[in-house]
Motif scaffolding. Structure first.
Motif, PDB file in Angstrom:
ATOM      1  N   VAL A 180       0.986  -1.686   0.035  1.00  0.00           N
ATOM      2  CA  VAL A 180      -0.306  -0.082  -0.659  1.00  0.00           C
ATOM      3  C   VAL A 180       0.527   1.385   0.053  1.00  0.00           C
ATOM      4  N   ALA A 181       1.356   1.576   1.078  1.00  0.00           N
ATOM      5  CA  ALA A 181       3.178   2.454   0.618  1.00  0.00           C
ATOM      6  C   ALA A 181       3.432   2.468  -0.518  1.00  0.00           C
ATOM      7  N   ILE A 182       3.391   1.774  -1.361  1.00  0.00           N
ATOM      8  CA  ILE A 182       4.408   1.383  -2.705  1.00  0.00           C
ATOM      9  C   ILE A 182       3.304   2.359  -3.167  1.00  0.00           C
ATOM     10  N   ALA A 183       2.108   1.823  -2.955  1.00  0.00           N
ATOM     11  CA  ALA A 183       1.408   2.507  -4.090  1.00  0.00           C
ATOM     12  C   ALA A 183       0.403   4.194  -4.174  1.00  0.00           C
ATOM     13  N   GLU A 184       0.856   4.321  -2.625  1.00  0.00           N
ATOM     14  CA  GLU A 184       0.576   5.608  -2.252  1.00  0.00           C
ATOM     15  C   GLU A 184       2.311   6.154  -2.656  1.00  0.00           C
ATOM     16  N   ALA A 185       2.785   5.907  -2.523  1.00  0.00           N
ATOM     17  CA  ALA A 185       3.820   7.055  -2.578  1.00  0.00           C
ATOM     18  C   ALA A 185       4.070   7.481  -4.274  1.00  0.00           C
ATOM     19  N   ALA A 186       3.370   5.796  -5.219  1.00  0.00           N
ATOM     20  CA  ALA A 186       3.526   5.770  -6.631  1.00  0.00           C
ATOM     21  C   ALA A 186       2.537   7.098  -7.008  1.00  0.00           C
ATOM     22  N   VAL A 187       1.270   7.058  -6.008  1.00  0.00           N
ATOM     23  CA  VAL A 187       0.617   8.258  -6.234  1.00  0.00           C
ATOM     24  C   VAL A 187       0.980   9.978  -6.241  1.00  0.00           C
ATOM     25  N   ARG A 188       1.749   9.694  -5.034  1.00  0.00           N
ATOM     26  CA  ARG A 188       2.364  11.004  -4.907  1.00  0.00           C
ATOM     27  C   ARG A 188       3.309  11.777  -5.551  1.00  0.00           C
ATOM     28  N   ALA A 189       3.815  10.617  -6.265  1.00  0.00           N
ATOM     29  CA  ALA A 189       4.653  10.806  -7.501  1.00  0.00           C
ATOM     30  C   ALA A 189       4.632  11.274  -8.724  1.00  0.00           C
ATOM     31  N   GLY A 190       3.376  10.990  -8.388  1.00  0.00           N
ATOM     32  CA  GLY A 190       2.289  11.680  -9.871  1.00  0.00           C
ATOM     33  C   GLY A 190       2.147  10.418 -11.047  1.00  0.00           C
ATOM     34  N   CYS A 191       2.233   9.705 -10.502  1.00  0.00           N
ATOM     35  CA  CYS A 191       1.641   8.461 -11.986  1.00  0.00           C
ATOM     36  C   CYS A 191       0.637   8.900 -12.040  1.00  0.00           C
ATOM     37  N   GLU A 192      -0.015   8.268 -13.302  1.00  0.00           N
ATOM     38  CA  GLU A 192      -1.844   9.263 -13.869  1.00  0.00           C
ATOM     39  C   GLU A 192      -1.964   8.387 -14.589  1.00  0.00           C
ATOM     40  N   ALA A 193      -1.095   6.581 -14.530  1.00  0.00           N
ATOM     41  CA  ALA A 193      -2.104   5.662 -14.555  1.00  0.00           C
ATOM     42  C   ALA A 193      -1.890   4.354 -14.754  1.00  0.00           C
ATOM     43  N   TYR A 194      -1.888   3.302 -13.928  1.00  0.00           N
ATOM     44  CA  TYR A 194      -1.477   2.000 -13.483  1.00  0.00           C
ATOM     45  C   TYR A 194      -2.379   0.604 -14.382  1.00  0.00           C
ATOM     46  N   PHE A 195      -1.563   0.347 -14.564  1.00  0.00           N
ATOM     47  CA  PHE A 195      -2.420  -0.925 -15.349  1.00  0.00           C
ATOM     48  C   PHE A 195      -1.457  -2.411 -14.547  1.00  0.00           C
ATOM     49  N   GLY A 196      -2.310  -3.129 -14.149  1.00  0.00           N
ATOM     50  CA  GLY A 196      -1.687  -4.876 -13.226  1.00  0.00           C
ATOM     51  C   GLY A 196      -3.183  -6.402 -13.520  1.00  0.00           C
ATOM     52  N   TYR A 197      -2.455  -6.348 -13.104  1.00  0.00           N
ATOM     53  CA  TYR A 197      -2.450  -7.678 -12.795  1.00  0.00           C
ATOM     54  C   TYR A 197      -2.732  -8.821 -11.674  1.00  0.00           C
ATOM     55  N   PRO A 198      -4.055  -9.293 -11.027  1.00  0.00           N
ATOM     56  CA  PRO A 198      -3.508 -10.111  -9.325  1.00  0.00           C
ATOM     57  C   PRO A 198      -2.665 -11.194  -9.800  1.00  0.00           C
ATOM     58  N   ILE A 199      -1.592 -10.960  -8.782  1.00  0.00           N
ATOM     59  CA  ILE A 199       0.005 -12.352  -8.149  1.00  0.00           C
ATOM     60  C   ILE A 199       0.093 -11.820  -6.981  1.00  0.00           C
ATOM     61  N   THR A 200      -0.169 -12.975  -5.979  1.00  0.00           N
ATOM     62  CA  THR A 200       0.193 -12.665  -4.384  1.00  0.00           C
ATOM     63  C   THR A 200       1.795 -12.730  -4.682  1.00  0.00           C
ATOM     64  N   PRO A 201       2.315 -11.815  -4.260  1.00  0.00           N
ATOM     65  CA  PRO A 201       2.310 -11.554  -3.397  1.00  0.00           C
ATOM     66  C   PRO A 201       2.027  -9.429  -3.245  1.00  0.00           C
ATOM     67  N   GLN A 202       1.952  -9.065  -4.120  1.00  0.00           N
ATOM     68  CA  GLN A 202       1.707  -7.736  -4.457  1.00  0.00           C
ATOM     69  C   GLN A 202       0.047  -7.702  -5.106  1.00  0.00           C
ATOM     70  N   THR A 203      -0.729  -7.734  -4.332  1.00  0.00           N
ATOM     71  CA  THR A 203      -2.105  -8.190  -4.880  1.00  0.00           C
ATOM     72  C   THR A 203      -2.507  -6.797  -4.588  1.00  0.00           C
ATOM     73  N   GLU A 204      -2.527  -6.522  -2.703  1.00  0.00           N
ATOM     74  CA  GLU A 204      -2.482  -5.012  -2.479  1.00  0.00           C
ATOM     75  C   GLU A 204      -2.219  -3.533  -2.981  1.00  0.00           C
ATOM     76  N   LEU A 205      -1.196  -3.696  -3.879  1.00  0.00           N
ATOM     77  CA  LEU A 205      -0.952  -2.555  -4.521  1.00  0.00           C
ATOM     78  C   LEU A 205      -1.673  -2.772  -5.637  1.00  0.00           C
ATOM     79  N   LEU A 206      -1.946  -3.386  -6.245  1.00  0.00           N
ATOM     80  CA  LEU A 206      -3.545  -3.348  -7.321  1.00  0.00           C
ATOM     81  C   LEU A 206      -4.774  -2.720  -6.500  1.00  0.00           C
ATOM     82  N   GLU A 207      -4.545  -3.734  -5.810  1.00  0.00           N
ATOM     83  CA  GLU A 207      -6.337  -3.441  -4.748  1.00  0.00           C
ATOM     84  C   GLU A 207      -6.340  -1.722  -4.651  1.00  0.00           C
ATOM     85  N   TYR A 208      -5.325  -1.480  -4.065  1.00  0.00           N
ATOM     86  CA  TYR A 208      -5.165   0.008  -3.371  1.00  0.00           C
ATOM     87  C   TYR A 208      -5.554   0.524  -4.460  1.00  0.00           C
ATOM     88  N   MET A 209      -4.917   0.610  -5.998  1.00  0.00           N
ATOM     89  CA  MET A 209      -4.788   1.573  -7.122  1.00  0.00           C
ATOM     90  C   MET A 209      -6.090   1.486  -7.889  1.00  0.00           C
TER      91      MET A 209
END
Lengths: 261, 355, 89
Positions: free
Chosen positions: B10-39
């Motif tokens: 989640v921290a990585i996701a929010e940091a990306a948002v604060r860094a100005g990330c304008e688009a996120y494309f992903g796919y569910p796979i453990t152990p990173q899925t919370e990043l996608l869910e948060y986004m």
């Protein structure tokens, strides 16, 4: 009856190269209908005034250099991935017109998942799908759309449907997907059909302009070199061999698109 | 901004948002899925683009498209998914468009398991797809570093028009610890002039990795290698502890570097001359600093959660000046601190003999 | 019938012959002698009696956009009365 010859300067220009079509000489083989598809797309883009806002996603295949042949922004997608790449572009630039131009190896084989899911999401992009029943760029191998018994460099004894299945009917397949609002199959094998194809391409672009959903125009096309035919015979083969297998027509026109007309 | 209890993904996701990330494309796979869910919640909330793709293959090509359109874009995945992304990454590198990829590594090869691992070191630093290129790879060892490196990743990817990979592992992605998030950077960034935005009032832009002419392809590759030289010259980053009088230098990155640190600290208190060297960038590998330290120590002990991958880069950097030993755990097992204490003691005895 | 003409960009032509199969007036032939810059026998206009009407059918089928089409500018139709009187005078 003596006829007065009218100097050309006094004549009206009826047809000239569309502005969206670059002057670059194409690498396509003599009589290849990819060139006709390019020309129709360029004419439609000119007529709708879309040249300055369109982004073309070129595939891997004979039309891999498509972006050299249009006077518009272009990108090169990995083989089969054009619909995904176009999704990425359209989602961050919804005001742009985004078009994928793909062959049958690109769309119906390696990229079948991408095209189906782009349609399923109702991506507001337009796909021009050139079906010539063969892999052209790599020298004439069997494609998912190759006809039963069709001889190719990878089905030398003729396509054996017991071994390799029967041709994939993309327009029929795509018409089952809700997000696809305009799915038609046309052909480029004679003047009448070329004109019908032009109308379909125009409609497909209007569908995107109106943001109604995913649109795809399948164009039956020739591959004289790899079919081992003259361009004239190849046009004939489309009519006699391909059309019966890939019936032309409108496979899906959503009500929202009908209201556009 | 105050420190909060944050989960790595989640921290990585929010940091990306604060860094100005304008688009996120992903796919569910453990152990990173919370990043996608948060986004999936956060990006639409800010009017930005989020899309769950049909596969990692599609996701990376959506990233490729958005990058060509000139926006800051990212994806995240884990080992098997990153394997699927390699073709797309190579196209992105071949077109020199920027993007950020988060790889939360897991046990492998094959389906492996969902436990933390570092067995994709080679994949991300040396073979993130075909062709002569290396992404920049940052290796966080804490949630705070994961945040800081995400901000840095977007900065470096824009600066060099390059892929930047954040090489985390299942532990960093899944654990929670206090960390501080930066302020929101100005958003959105203007689109670069090379991007495909519609040829209005200018010549057309074409973004491609296709160079049929050998000389043109070679010229492009030479340009790419020159860029990598610059990156190697100025972007090497590392951390170290008690290296001034160390005889045994323990080398580890990410989670294994963090655990090695606590073991080294304990041994240091007991008077052992042991130090730690922790690469923060694993590409460019911090060879300069490590080569300097090799002149001061008697032995290096590399600790990894794989069968020994970074150890090769350590050996290259040390260049035979001192022996480089290796201790690794695999399969998702994490070397525990006391386990490392015993290993350090054993190798310390050897290094003392050499002293 | 209106009078028209076409200009074929002979060096762009790849000799595919498609245009020769559709011209209603049959005024496009393949140049059996000359070779163009690409090494093909290009299509050429052979229209001594000005049968070409500028219908542009050839440009619809030409894959490589080699054909530019011109047509006589239609004279504005005079109204019936004016036409009769002018004939009489």
């Amino acid at each position: 009856m003596t006829t007065v010859t009218i100097p050309i300067e006094d004549m009206q220009l009826i047809y000239d190269r569309p502005e969206a079509l670059a002057c670059t000489h194409t690498h396509y083989c003599p009589g290849c209908t990819h060139s006709i598809a390019h020309r129709l797309l360029a004419e439609a883009i000119d007529e709708l005034g879309l040249r300055e806002q369109t982004i073309l996603v070129a595939p891997v295949g004979c039309s891999v250099f498509a972006y050299n042949y249009f006077e518009m922004d272009g990108v090169e997608a990995a083989h089969g991935r054009a619909p995904a790449m176009a999704t990425g572009i359209k989602r961050v630039s919804p005001h742009n017109t985004v078009i994928t131009y793909q062959g049958d190896g690109d769309l119906a084989s390696i990229g079948i998942a991408e095209i189906i899911h782009a349609a399923a999401r109702g991506e507001k992009i337009t796909t021009i799908f050139v079906n010539n029943a063969i892999y052209g760029m790599t020298g004439g191998q069997m494609a998912p759309t190759s006809l039963p018994h069709q001889k190719t460099t990878s089905s030398p004894l003729g396509r054996d449907t017991d071994l390799t299945g029967s041709p994939l009917k993309i327009s029929e397949l795509m018409s089952q997907i809700d997000g696809a609002v305009y799915v038609v199959r046309r052909s480029l094998h004679d003047v009448k059909h070329i004109r019908q194809a032009k109308k379909a391409i125009l409609t497909a672009l209007k569908v995107q302009q109106a943001g109604l959903g995913f649109g795809i125009v399948e164009l039956l096309s020739t591959c004289p070199t790899n079919w081992g035919m003259t361009p004239v015979d190849a046009m004939h083969w489309v009519e006699t061999a391909m059309v019966p297998f890939f019936p032309l027509g409108d496979y899906k026109i959503a009500d929202s698109v009908r209201q556009l007309e | 901004m105050a420190r909060e209890l944050l989960k790595g993904n989640v921290a990585i996701a929010e940091a990306a948002v604060r860094a100005g990330c304008e688009a996120y494309f992903g796919y569910p796979i453990t152990p990173q899925t919370e990043l996608l869910e948060y986004m999936s919640a956060r990006m639409p909330e800010l009017g930005r683009v989020f899309l769950q793709a049909e596969s990692e293959v599609a996701a990376i090509n959506m990233v490729y498209g958005a990058a060509c359109a000139g926006v800051q874009v990212m994806s995240s995945s884990s080992s098997p998914g990153v394997s699927l992304m390699q073709e797309g990454l190579s196209y992105i590198a071949g077109s020199e468009v920027p993007c950020v990829i988060v790889d939360v590594m897991r046990g492998g090869p094959g389906l492996g398991n969902i436990l933390p691992s570092q067995s994709d070191y080679f994949q991300v630093t040396k073979s993130a797809g075909h062709g002569d290129y290396h992404p920049i790879v940052l290796a966080p060892s804490s949630v705070q570093e994961a945040i800081d490196f995400t901000m840095l990743a977007f900065e470096l990817s824009r600066k060099y028009r390059h892929i930047v990979v954040i090489a985390a592992d299942g532990q960093i992605g899944q654990m929670m610890e206090p960390a501080e998030l930066p302020d929101m950077l100005p958003y959105p960034q203007p689109r670069p002039d090379w991007a495909v935005t519609g040829a209005k009032g200018r010549n057309k832009n074409v973004v491609t990795s296709l160079y049929m002419n050998a000389d043109e392809e070679e010229a492009f590759n030479i340009r790419l290698q020159k860029k990598l030289e610059v990156i190697r010259a100025i972007e090497q980053r590392s951390d170290e502890f008690a290296t001034d009088d160390a005889e045994l230098l323990v080398v580890g990155y990410g989670t294994s570097g963090r655990i090695a640190m606590s073991a080294v600290q304990k041994k240091k208190k007991k008077g052992l001359k042991v130090g730690l060297f922790r690469p923060k960038t694993i590409y460019p590998f911090p060879e300069k600093r490590l080569a300097e330290l090799a002149e001061q120590v008697e032995m290096c002990l590399v600790v990894e959660m794989n069968a020994g991958q970074m150890v090769e880069d350590v050996r290259l950097a040390v260049n035979g000046v001192v022996p480089v030993e290796f201790y690794g755990r695999m399969g998702g097992n994490i070397p525990m601190p006391d386990e490392l204490l015993r290993v350090i003691e054993r190798y310390y005895a050897y290094s003392a003999v050499l002293a | 019938m209106a009078q028209g003409t076409i200009i074929i960009d002979h060096d762009r032509c790849k000799g595919c012959e498609l245009c020769t199969t559709v011209c209603p007036q049959g005024v496009i032939e393949m140049d059996e002698v000359a070779l163009n810059a690409k090494g093909y026998h290009p299509a050429i206009l052979v229209d001594p009696n000005h049968h070409c009407t500028g219908c542009a059918i050839c440009s619809v089928i030409c894959p490589d956009v080699c054909i530019t089409v011109y047509r006589e500018i239609p004279q504005p139709r005079k109204n019936k009365l004016e036409e009769v009187t002018s004939h009489g005078a």
